[in-house]
Motif scaffolding. Sequence first.
Motif, short mmCIF file in Angstrom:
data_model
loop_
_atom_site.label_atom_id
_atom_site.label_comp_id
_atom_site.label_asym_id
_atom_site.label_seq_id
_atom_site.Cartn_x
_atom_site.Cartn_y
_atom_site.Cartn_z
N VAL A 36 0.83 -1.20 0.00
CA VAL A 36 0.00 0.00 0.00
C VAL A 36 0.87 1.26 0.00
CG1 VAL A 36 -1.66 1.35 1.35
CG2 VAL A 36 -1.96 -1.13 1.11
N MET A 37 1.96 1.23 0.75
CA MET A 37 2.84 2.40 0.85
C MET A 37 3.79 2.54 -0.34
SD MET A 37 2.25 4.20 3.61
CE MET A 37 3.76 5.09 3.92
N GLY A 38 3.83 1.54 -1.22
CA GLY A 38 4.75 1.60 -2.35
C GLY A 38 6.19 1.46 -1.94
N LEU A 39 6.45 0.67 -0.89
CA LEU A 39 7.80 0.52 -0.35
C LEU A 39 8.33 -0.90 -0.47
CD1 LEU A 39 7.43 2.68 2.91
CD2 LEU A 39 8.64 3.29 0.81
N LEU A 40 7.80 -1.67 -1.39
CA LEU A 40 8.27 -3.05 -1.58
C LEU A 40 9.72 -3.04 -2.05
CD1 LEU A 40 5.29 -4.83 -3.35
CD2 LEU A 40 6.19 -5.35 -1.09
N ALA A 41 10.52 -3.88 -1.42
CA ALA A 41 11.92 -4.01 -1.84
C ALA A 41 12.00 -4.91 -3.06
CB ALA A 41 12.75 -4.59 -0.70
N GLU A 42 12.95 -4.63 -3.93
CA GLU A 42 13.18 -5.49 -5.09
C GLU A 42 13.59 -6.88 -4.63
OE1 GLU A 42 12.70 -4.92 -8.17
OE2 GLU A 42 12.24 -2.77 -8.12
N GLU A 51 -6.77 1.94 -3.95
CA GLU A 51 -7.22 3.31 -4.16
C GLU A 51 -7.22 4.07 -2.84
OE1 GLU A 51 -10.97 3.51 -6.09
OE2 GLU A 51 -10.24 2.67 -7.99
N PHE A 52 -6.62 5.26 -2.88
CA PHE A 52 -6.59 6.13 -1.71
C PHE A 52 -7.32 7.41 -2.07
CE2 PHE A 52 -4.71 9.44 0.97
CZ PHE A 52 -4.86 8.87 2.22
N GLU A 53 -8.47 7.64 -1.44
CA GLU A 53 -9.34 8.76 -1.76
C GLU A 53 -9.66 8.83 -3.25
OE1 GLU A 53 -7.23 12.18 -0.02
OE2 GLU A 53 -8.78 12.20 1.53
N GLY A 54 -9.88 7.64 -3.83
CA GLY A 54 -10.23 7.56 -5.23
C GLY A 54 -9.07 7.57 -6.19
N LEU A 75 -3.37 3.97 -6.67
CA LEU A 75 -1.97 4.01 -6.25
C LEU A 75 -1.05 3.31 -7.25
CD1 LEU A 75 -2.36 3.31 -2.41
CD2 LEU A 75 -2.20 5.51 -3.58
N ALA A 76 -1.58 2.32 -7.96
CA ALA A 76 -0.74 1.57 -8.91
C ALA A 76 -0.28 2.42 -10.08
CB ALA A 76 -1.51 0.35 -9.42
N THR A 77 -1.01 3.50 -10.38
CA THR A 77 -0.67 4.35 -11.53
C THR A 77 0.19 5.55 -11.15
OG1 THR A 77 -2.69 5.68 -11.30
CG2 THR A 77 -2.83 3.68 -12.65
N LEU A 78 0.48 5.73 -9.85
CA LEU A 78 1.25 6.88 -9.42
C LEU A 78 2.71 6.75 -9.80
CD1 LEU A 78 -0.09 7.63 -5.81
CD2 LEU A 78 -0.79 8.68 -7.96
#
Length: 375
Positions: free
Chosen positions: A52-58, A68-71, A74-77
């Motif tokens: 969710v935070m976009g902090l996955l390590a390789e 989706e956060f407030e619509g 997140l995947a497209t950011l």
Amino acid sequence: MLLSVKNLSTEFPVKKGIVRAVEDVSFDVDAGEILAIVGESGSGKSVTSLSVMGLLAEPGRVAAGSMEFEGRDLATLSEKDYRELRGNDMAMIFQEPMTSLNPVYRVGKQIVEAIRTHEKVSKKEARERAIDLLRKVGIPSPEKRIDDYPHQMSGGMRQRVMIAMALACNPKLLIADEPTTALDVTIQAQILDLLRRLRDDTGMAVLLITHDLGVVSETADRVVVMYCGQVVEEAEVRALFDHPMHPYTLGLLKSIPRLEDDDTKRLYMIKGMVPNPLEMPPGCHFSDRCDSCMDICRTQMPKLVDAGGRKVRCFLYEDADGHVKSDAAIAEAEAEAVADAEAAREVETAEALLAGEEIREAELEELGKDEEGIR
């Protein structure tokens, strides 16, 4: 709806194959709500939050699903947009504050940096806000402690600094990953009370990740139970504690010691271990450890279905086609599950005692041979 996660799957390619740490996970978090995610170590709780935070390590990656956060999807950011979102609207308290705080910088400098990264304020104003944050999270003499290094603080103080840093920009969602790990019960109670008070004062939502059901009962509004990367049950906190449905949830709750328990019996334990993610059993992931396992459980994966106003993934509540069973059939299955758990408690205790005695006898025999050899 503040955060909506639908059918999230996260994978880690390794030499021997693909490890699916999170599999088809869905949940929602409303503004001002505390949602707890519970489960044993390795159940996918932290990986879900890092996704969710976009902090996955390789080489970890989100393989499927939407967040989706407030619509906003997140995947497209872009990474730039994600950085602006993190710490500003979404913040995270990491599991171990000693490794999350930079040991060579004073704690105040680290909080000031978090503020100035997202807001255009002077160093003086940011420092004043940092002092106010330290005061808000209960650190005494914040004007002095702001210039301390992390090693000069206790574990509870460092955890409070992490909370202050996470709250620096008034986030709408706070993800707290095991915020009370390695803290004594007094400090743990203070940290949990602080999270509740901050939720009430600011209206922020909290996604609480923990394996401690005692923490959940005192803090959360709703609970998501995870096992081997899957959601196996979701319910309101009181409903879950009063009436656990999934055998895994039942096992977790029965493993908690209670004052009213019969002291002539051993504490219940869930048999076996969490399976290797590269060698998952066919069918239900919990089948090898379940006291109520049926033939269908070993061949077919149950779906997450709505039953009695909550969600559960178990063939005690659904048929082979994924349809919810009748109330009478569910009541009968639940009664059998409780009886199975009680029977397993007796059998496993006896087997464990016999096995332990055999191991002890073998050790004594081996020790005797070694002493004879020395003589």
